[in-house]
Write a protein that holds these residues in place. Sequence first.
Motif, PDB file in Angstrom:
ATOM      1  N   VAL A   1      15.478 -37.894  62.165  1.00  0.00           N
ATOM      2  CA  VAL A   1      14.776 -37.504  63.384  1.00  0.00           C
ATOM      3  C   VAL A   1      15.066 -38.461  64.541  1.00  0.00           C
ATOM      4  CG1 VAL A   1      12.494 -37.149  64.413  1.00  0.00           C
ATOM      5  CG2 VAL A   1      12.965 -36.336  62.081  1.00  0.00           C
ATOM      6  N   LEU A   2      14.955 -39.764  64.303  1.00  0.00           N
ATOM      7  CA  LEU A   2      15.046 -40.731  65.392  1.00  0.00           C
ATOM      8  C   LEU A   2      16.461 -41.228  65.647  1.00  0.00           C
ATOM      9  CD1 LEU A   2      11.847 -42.841  64.654  1.00  0.00           C
ATOM     10  CD2 LEU A   2      12.114 -40.896  66.195  1.00  0.00           C
ATOM     11  N   LYS A   3      17.340 -41.089  64.677  1.00  0.00           N
ATOM     12  CA  LYS A   3      18.721 -41.550  64.863  1.00  0.00           C
ATOM     13  C   LYS A   3      19.668 -40.359  65.049  1.00  0.00           C
ATOM     14  CE  LYS A   3      17.552 -45.887  64.258  1.00  0.00           C
ATOM     15  NZ  LYS A   3      16.137 -45.736  63.911  1.00  0.00           N
ATOM     16  N   ALA A   4      19.897 -39.592  63.978  1.00  0.00           N
ATOM     17  CA  ALA A   4      20.874 -38.489  64.064  1.00  0.00           C
ATOM     18  C   ALA A   4      20.535 -37.537  65.201  1.00  0.00           C
ATOM     19  CB  ALA A   4      20.927 -37.739  62.735  1.00  0.00           C
ATOM     20  N   GLY A   5      19.265 -37.132  65.285  1.00  0.00           N
ATOM     21  CA  GLY A   5      18.880 -36.134  66.267  1.00  0.00           C
ATOM     22  C   GLY A   5      18.879 -36.628  67.701  1.00  0.00           C
ATOM     23  N   MET A   6      18.617 -37.912  67.912  1.00  0.00           N
ATOM     24  CA  MET A   6      18.372 -38.402  69.267  1.00  0.00           C
ATOM     25  C   MET A   6      19.462 -39.295  69.853  1.00  0.00           C
ATOM     26  SD  MET A   6      14.294 -39.176  69.321  1.00  0.00           S
ATOM     27  CE  MET A   6      13.099 -37.927  68.842  1.00  0.00           C
ATOM     28  N   TRP A   7      20.327 -39.868  69.015  1.00  0.00           N
ATOM     29  CA  TRP A   7      21.229 -40.906  69.528  1.00  0.00           C
ATOM     30  C   TRP A   7      22.193 -40.392  70.594  1.00  0.00           C
ATOM     31  CZ3 TRP A   7      23.247 -45.619  66.409  1.00  0.00           C
ATOM     32  CH2 TRP A   7      22.157 -46.425  66.080  1.00  0.00           C
ATOM     33  N   ARG A   8      22.686 -39.195  70.451  1.00  0.00           N
ATOM     34  CA  ARG A   8      23.632 -38.698  71.446  1.00  0.00           C
ATOM     35  C   ARG A   8      22.955 -38.617  72.816  1.00  0.00           C
ATOM     36  NH1 ARG A   8      27.564 -33.316  70.876  1.00  0.00           N
ATOM     37  NH2 ARG A   8      29.014 -33.946  72.519  1.00  0.00           N
ATOM     38  N   TYR A   9      21.703 -38.185  72.823  1.00  0.00           N
ATOM     39  CA  TYR A   9      20.963 -38.048  74.077  1.00  0.00           C
ATOM     40  C   TYR A   9      20.579 -39.419  74.640  1.00  0.00           C
ATOM     41  CZ  TYR A   9      17.204 -36.852  77.310  1.00  0.00           C
ATOM     42  OH  TYR A   9      16.412 -36.745  78.414  1.00  0.00           O
ATOM     43  N   VAL A  10      19.990 -40.274  73.808  1.00  0.00           N
ATOM     44  CA  VAL A  10      19.449 -41.533  74.342  1.00  0.00           C
ATOM     45  C   VAL A  10      20.552 -42.505  74.740  1.00  0.00           C
ATOM     46  CG1 VAL A  10      17.320 -41.298  73.019  1.00  0.00           C
ATOM     47  CG2 VAL A  10      19.195 -42.637  72.074  1.00  0.00           C
ATOM     48  N   HIS A  11      21.784 -42.267  74.284  1.00  0.00           N
ATOM     49  CA  HIS A  11      22.900 -43.107  74.711  1.00  0.00           C
ATOM     50  C   HIS A  11      23.755 -42.418  75.771  1.00  0.00           C
ATOM     51  CE1 HIS A  11      21.842 -45.111  70.886  1.00  0.00           C
ATOM     52  NE2 HIS A  11      22.227 -46.198  71.528  1.00  0.00           N
ATOM     53  N   GLY A  12      23.170 -41.428  76.420  1.00  0.00           N
ATOM     54  CA  GLY A  12      23.838 -40.804  77.552  1.00  0.00           C
ATOM     55  C   GLY A  12      25.121 -40.080  77.200  1.00  0.00           C
TER      56      GLY A  12
ATOM     57  N   ASP B   1      13.274 -41.316  59.460  1.00  0.00           N
ATOM     58  CA  ASP B   1      13.704 -42.161  60.572  1.00  0.00           C
ATOM     59  C   ASP B   1      15.154 -41.877  60.937  1.00  0.00           C
ATOM     60  OD1 ASP B   1      13.648 -44.516  62.390  1.00  0.00           O
ATOM     61  OD2 ASP B   1      15.053 -45.307  60.915  1.00  0.00           O
ATOM     62  N   GLU B   2      16.028 -41.808  59.934  1.00  0.00           N
ATOM     63  CA  GLU B   2      17.451 -41.625  60.204  1.00  0.00           C
ATOM     64  C   GLU B   2      17.772 -40.219  60.706  1.00  0.00           C
ATOM     65  OE1 GLU B   2      19.365 -44.091  60.274  1.00  0.00           O
ATOM     66  OE2 GLU B   2      18.169 -45.580  59.213  1.00  0.00           O
TER      67      GLU B   2
ATOM     68  N   GLU C   1      17.934 -42.211  49.671  1.00  0.00           N
ATOM     69  CA  GLU C   1      18.308 -41.225  50.680  1.00  0.00           C
ATOM     70  C   GLU C   1      18.293 -41.796  52.093  1.00  0.00           C
ATOM     71  OE1 GLU C   1      16.935 -39.078  47.066  1.00  0.00           O
ATOM     72  OE2 GLU C   1      16.036 -40.644  48.320  1.00  0.00           O
ATOM     73  N   ASN C   2      17.305 -42.617  52.408  1.00  0.00           N
ATOM     74  CA  ASN C   2      17.235 -43.156  53.758  1.00  0.00           C
ATOM     75  C   ASN C   2      18.465 -44.008  54.073  1.00  0.00           C
ATOM     76  OD1 ASN C   2      15.633 -43.230  56.169  1.00  0.00           O
ATOM     77  ND2 ASN C   2      15.224 -45.386  55.767  1.00  0.00           N
ATOM     78  N   ALA C   3      18.944 -44.735  53.060  1.00  0.00           N
ATOM     79  CA  ALA C   3      20.108 -45.602  53.269  1.00  0.00           C
ATOM     80  C   ALA C   3      21.379 -44.793  53.450  1.00  0.00           C
ATOM     81  CB  ALA C   3      20.256 -46.573  52.094  1.00  0.00           C
ATOM     82  N   PHE C   4      21.628 -43.817  52.555  1.00  0.00           N
ATOM     83  CA  PHE C   4      22.930 -43.153  52.670  1.00  0.00           C
ATOM     84  C   PHE C   4      22.968 -42.098  53.772  1.00  0.00           C
ATOM     85  CE2 PHE C   4      21.388 -40.745  48.757  1.00  0.00           C
ATOM     86  CZ  PHE C   4      21.384 -39.453  49.266  1.00  0.00           C
ATOM     87  N   VAL C   5      21.819 -41.556  54.167  1.00  0.00           N
ATOM     88  CA  VAL C   5      21.824 -40.688  55.347  1.00  0.00           C
ATOM     89  C   VAL C   5      22.002 -41.541  56.605  1.00  0.00           C
ATOM     90  CG1 VAL C   5      20.443 -39.116  56.759  1.00  0.00           C
ATOM     91  CG2 VAL C   5      20.533 -38.808  54.289  1.00  0.00           C
ATOM     92  N   GLY C   6      21.382 -42.710  56.627  1.00  0.00           N
ATOM     93  CA  GLY C   6      21.607 -43.623  57.744  1.00  0.00           C
ATOM     94  C   GLY C   6      23.066 -44.035  57.856  1.00  0.00           C
ATOM     95  N   ALA C   7      23.695 -44.241  56.700  1.00  0.00           N
ATOM     96  CA  ALA C   7      25.125 -44.578  56.706  1.00  0.00           C
ATOM     97  C   ALA C   7      25.949 -43.438  57.297  1.00  0.00           C
ATOM     98  CB  ALA C   7      25.592 -44.895  55.284  1.00  0.00           C
ATOM     99  N   ALA C   8      25.507 -42.209  57.062  1.00  0.00           N
ATOM    100  CA  ALA C   8      26.219 -41.054  57.629  1.00  0.00           C
ATOM    101  C   ALA C   8      26.138 -41.055  59.151  1.00  0.00           C
ATOM    102  CB  ALA C   8      25.654 -39.751  57.072  1.00  0.00           C
ATOM    103  N   VAL C   9      24.998 -41.470  59.695  1.00  0.00           N
ATOM    104  CA  VAL C   9      24.887 -41.560  61.154  1.00  0.00           C
ATOM    105  C   VAL C   9      25.923 -42.548  61.690  1.00  0.00           C
ATOM    106  CG1 VAL C   9      23.383 -42.130  63.100  1.00  0.00           C
ATOM    107  CG2 VAL C   9      22.433 -40.961  61.100  1.00  0.00           C
TER     108      VAL C   9
END
Length: 324
Positions: free
Chosen positions: A95-106, A92-93, A60-68
């Motif tokens: 909470v820390l990636k999908a949820g935050m990437w739009r914000y942390v990359h401005g 990790d994918e 799950e961690n791999a294919f959800v990360g792939a979705a990001v």
Amino acid sequence: MRTITYAQAIKEALEQEMRRDPSVVLYGEDVANFGGIFQITSGLQEQFGEERVFDTPISENAFVGAAVGAAITGLRPVVELQFADFLFTTGDEIVLKAGMWRYVHGGAYKVPMVVRCPSGAAGVGPEHGQCPEAFFMHSPGLRIVSPSTPADAKGLLKSAIRDDNPVLYFEHKLLYATKGEVPEDPDYLVPLGKAAVRREGDALTLVAISAMVPKALKVAERLAKEGHNIEVIDPRSLNPFDRPAIIESVKKTGKIVVAEESYKTLGVGAEIGAMLIEEALEYLDRPLKRVAMPDVPIPTAAVLEQFVIPNEEKIYAACRELLA
């Protein structure tokens, strides 16, 4: 209007969005060849091909990360987890990636992805039967929906797929077979962040989430025969959350019960209680009552599962205590 099941409504939403938008892809464990563990995606690979509907390894961690990654580079992936509990293996994918990437990359990226999460106790034990929505309400950037009717199952999923933010879509396993009227319109949408008043009343506000909604409506019918007109509110979306709908109802009724299948400590009811203390304390005649899961793992034994799961009698007792 035709009547279909909650499960059929989910499948119809997937079909219509995949026809409308070629960037929508669907994948997960057994979703293609087997049709999903609950058979909701049966036949979709035949309709849309192996490049848009495909199976994944048990990772799950791999294919959800792939979705990001797919989402930020132009696709709109819909990922199915066999059980909502597996969200914790994707932490990790999600909470820390999908949820935050739009914000942390401005705002440089959009993250338009949906994770379908079959939730709820159904005789499958503690690792396959949780309703973990409240855990992820604490994670910024994630949208969270939890439909209770077939019409909302379709309308909310279509809105989730079209949204440019990551959405956790919780579909309760015990609702799959329930039936209701559902529009065929391919543009039928239910907006995220708008609660539904399932029954109007002025004696007490009963907020119910997901599979608790049918139980709450039965309680409301029961109390109506006793002379108490109960207002039943279905939030439908937990983030964004329709705070004004609940506050306006409490202004009218002065009493509130929250019924949910999440754990009681720091559950949805706890957040609603804090909100009311901050914004509507002067309208409460009695303290809020919460009907929720006790803080224990969900038992595998059927008799013990029924002992801990919120039910109609527990909701009724909570309402009666405030109405006394």
